[in-house]
Structures are given as structure tokens and as C-alpha cells.
Design an enzyme around this catalytic site. Structure first.
Site, PDB file in Angstrom:
ATOM      1  N   HIS A  14       0.724  -1.333  -0.092  1.00  0.00           N
ATOM      2  CA  HIS A  14       0.048   0.264  -0.118  1.00  0.00           C
ATOM      3  C   HIS A  14       1.212   1.041   0.216  1.00  0.00           C
ATOM      4  O   HIS A  14       2.174   1.593   0.359  1.00  0.00           O
ATOM      5  CB  HIS A  14      -1.164  -0.110   1.390  1.00  0.00           C
ATOM      6  CG  HIS A  14      -0.355   0.476   2.202  1.00  0.00           C
ATOM      7  ND1 HIS A  14      -1.317   0.776   4.082  1.00  0.00           N
ATOM      8  CD2 HIS A  14       1.071   0.703   2.868  1.00  0.00           C
ATOM      9  CE1 HIS A  14      -0.143   0.593   4.600  1.00  0.00           C
ATOM     10  NE2 HIS A  14       0.300   0.728   3.834  1.00  0.00           N
ATOM     11  N   CYS A  33       6.179   5.960   4.921  1.00  0.00           N
ATOM     12  CA  CYS A  33       5.237   5.154   3.792  1.00  0.00           C
ATOM     13  C   CYS A  33       4.194   6.355   2.650  1.00  0.00           C
ATOM     14  O   CYS A  33       3.775   5.631   2.322  1.00  0.00           O
ATOM     15  CB  CYS A  33       3.618   5.050   6.121  1.00  0.00           C
ATOM     16  SG  CYS A  33       4.153   3.921   6.656  1.00  0.00           S
ATOM     17  N   HIS A  39       4.942   0.168  -0.038  1.00  0.00           N
ATOM     18  CA  HIS A  39       5.623  -0.709   0.323  1.00  0.00           C
ATOM     19  C   HIS A  39       4.887  -2.063   0.793  1.00  0.00           C
ATOM     20  O   HIS A  39       3.543  -1.616   1.035  1.00  0.00           O
ATOM     21  CB  HIS A  39       6.556  -0.369   1.507  1.00  0.00           C
ATOM     22  CG  HIS A  39       4.862   0.706   2.139  1.00  0.00           C
ATOM     23  ND1 HIS A  39       5.061   1.807   2.435  1.00  0.00           N
ATOM     24  CD2 HIS A  39       4.780   0.680   3.805  1.00  0.00           C
ATOM     25  CE1 HIS A  39       3.891   2.176   2.963  1.00  0.00           C
ATOM     26  NE2 HIS A  39       3.635   1.106   3.531  1.00  0.00           N
ATOM     27  N   HIS A  41       3.295  -5.103   3.845  1.00  0.00           N
ATOM     28  CA  HIS A  41       3.586  -5.232   4.770  1.00  0.00           C
ATOM     29  C   HIS A  41       3.171  -6.295   5.056  1.00  0.00           C
ATOM     30  O   HIS A  41       2.240  -7.499   4.779  1.00  0.00           O
ATOM     31  CB  HIS A  41       1.965  -4.205   6.067  1.00  0.00           C
ATOM     32  CG  HIS A  41       2.527  -3.178   6.001  1.00  0.00           C
ATOM     33  ND1 HIS A  41       3.216  -2.719   7.696  1.00  0.00           N
ATOM     34  CD2 HIS A  41       2.298  -2.515   5.611  1.00  0.00           C
ATOM     35  CE1 HIS A  41       3.355  -1.360   7.180  1.00  0.00           C
ATOM     36  NE2 HIS A  41       2.656  -0.510   5.853  1.00  0.00           N
ATOM     37  N   ASP A  79      -4.420 -10.523  -0.176  1.00  0.00           N
ATOM     38  CA  ASP A  79      -3.152 -10.888  -0.715  1.00  0.00           C
ATOM     39  C   ASP A  79      -2.774 -11.369  -2.018  1.00  0.00           C
ATOM     40  O   ASP A  79      -2.804 -11.544  -2.695  1.00  0.00           O
ATOM     41  CB  ASP A  79      -4.000 -12.983   0.199  1.00  0.00           C
ATOM     42  CG  ASP A  79      -2.009 -13.640   0.293  1.00  0.00           C
ATOM     43  OD1 ASP A  79      -1.592 -13.042   1.421  1.00  0.00           O
ATOM     44  OD2 ASP A  79      -2.373 -14.602  -0.025  1.00  0.00           O
ATOM     45  N   HIS A  80      -0.966 -10.770  -1.871  1.00  0.00           N
ATOM     46  CA  HIS A  80       0.253  -9.829  -2.663  1.00  0.00           C
ATOM     47  C   HIS A  80      -0.623  -9.080  -3.397  1.00  0.00           C
ATOM     48  O   HIS A  80      -0.643  -9.643  -4.763  1.00  0.00           O
ATOM     49  CB  HIS A  80       0.155 -11.532  -3.474  1.00  0.00           C
ATOM     50  CG  HIS A  80       0.818 -12.603  -2.177  1.00  0.00           C
ATOM     51  ND1 HIS A  80       0.382 -13.076  -1.083  1.00  0.00           N
ATOM     52  CD2 HIS A  80       2.059 -12.649  -2.767  1.00  0.00           C
ATOM     53  CE1 HIS A  80       1.169 -13.505  -0.790  1.00  0.00           C
ATOM     54  NE2 HIS A  80       2.882 -13.389  -1.572  1.00  0.00           N
ATOM     55  N   GLU A 129      -0.683  -4.210  11.894  1.00  0.00           N
ATOM     56  CA  GLU A 129       0.484  -4.031  10.390  1.00  0.00           C
ATOM     57  C   GLU A 129       1.689  -3.897  10.841  1.00  0.00           C
ATOM     58  O   GLU A 129       2.267  -4.496   9.942  1.00  0.00           O
ATOM     59  CB  GLU A 129       0.275  -2.437  10.574  1.00  0.00           C
ATOM     60  CG  GLU A 129       0.165  -1.680   9.109  1.00  0.00           C
ATOM     61  CD  GLU A 129       0.221  -0.451   8.426  1.00  0.00           C
ATOM     62  OE1 GLU A 129      -0.511   0.337   7.785  1.00  0.00           O
ATOM     63  OE2 GLU A 129       1.031   0.428   9.655  1.00  0.00           O
TER      64      GLU A 129
END
Ligand code: NI
Length: 143
Positions: A14, A33, A39, A41, A79-80, A129
Site C-alpha cells: 500500500h 509510508c 511498500h 506489510h 493477499d499479494h 500492520e
């Protein structure tokens, strides 16, 4: 009231960026961020259901049902993926942990409550996070 929790995880990218503000404001507010090239998480999510156990099963919710709903509604779409770009129900939402837990709660509520014991509710969604940065949405708690 009894609480049951299902814990799961997913990986996602994100960027914290508010397009209605200047680049300077975004950089000053979000720091690293706000990095333009995203980047990632390793998110850990806890979904909690509250109610009274069904007298026939002893369950508030069958945890295999809860697992499947979480997989279908949150893990599969997120996811991913890039949370800013790829997830239809997050469109237009700044993907801070605070905004994510509210969006995940709304996404899960109807299906979870359809298979709870009578009077059971989706109680809260908690998102790690990082190990140290955690957000939780629980509309039942008052300050
Ligand atoms: Ni981040």
C-alpha cells in the site's frame, strides 16, 4: 456473552497518500509510508464474533464457516495485492490500518451474522500492520 476469534494473515502492498492534499503535505504527514513506489506489510488480522453458544452445537459460529468467509471476503481479494489499486471494496479509501479495519468489518458483517448463533454479532476486527502497530474496529465499545 462469549467471544470467539479467528486469526489469519495476508501480505499486501500500500501507500499512504491523500490525493486531495499537496505532495509536501503528504510527505510531511506520512513520511516513509508516502513512498511513491509502495511498500508492503505482513498483516495479521483477528476477527471476533460475540454471542451465546447455540444449545445444539455449543458454538457461537462454526469456525470453519468463519474461516471460509474471511478467506472469500478479505484474504482472497487482498493477499499479494496492492490495497490502493487492486481491491474493489477499498476503492477510494486511504489504506491506513484504521480505515482498513472499518472496511473489513463492513465487508464481513452480513455474511458472518447470517451464520452466527441467534443474536450473535460480528464484534470486532483487529489488524496488526506490524508487531507494534495495531488498529481495531469495534462498534459496540463506547468511550
Ligand atoms: Ni504501511
Amino acid at each position: 456473552m462469549v467471544l470467539v476469534t479467528r486469526k489469519t494473515h495476508f501480505n499486501a502492498a500500500h501507500r499512504l497518500h491523500n490525493p486531495s492534499k499537496s505532495d509536501e503535505w503528504n510527505k510531511a504527514t506520512f513520511g516513509k509510508c508516502n513512498h511513491p513506489n509502495w511498500h508492503g506489510h505482513n498483516y495479521i488480522m483477528e476477527v471476533t464474533v460475540a454471542g451465546e453458544p447455540n444449545p445444539d452445537t455449543g458454538f457461537i459460529i462454526d469456525l470453519s464457516d468463519l474461516k471460509k468467509i474471511i478467506e472469500d471476503k478479505i484474504v482472497e481479494p487482498c493477499d499479494h495485492k496492492n490495497l490502493n489499486l487492486d481491491v474493489p471494496f477499498l476503492k477510494g479509501i486511504l489504506p491506513s490500518s484504521e480505515n482498513l479495519v472499518k472496511a473489513f468489518y463492513q465487508e464481513l458483517k452480513e455474511e458472518v451474522e447470517a451464520v452466527c448463533s441467534e443474536g450473535g454479532v460480528l464484534y470486532s476486527v483487529k489488524l496488526y500492520e506490524t508487531e507494534r502497530n495495531i488498529a481495531e474496529y469495534c462498534p459496540f465499545r463506547k468511550i
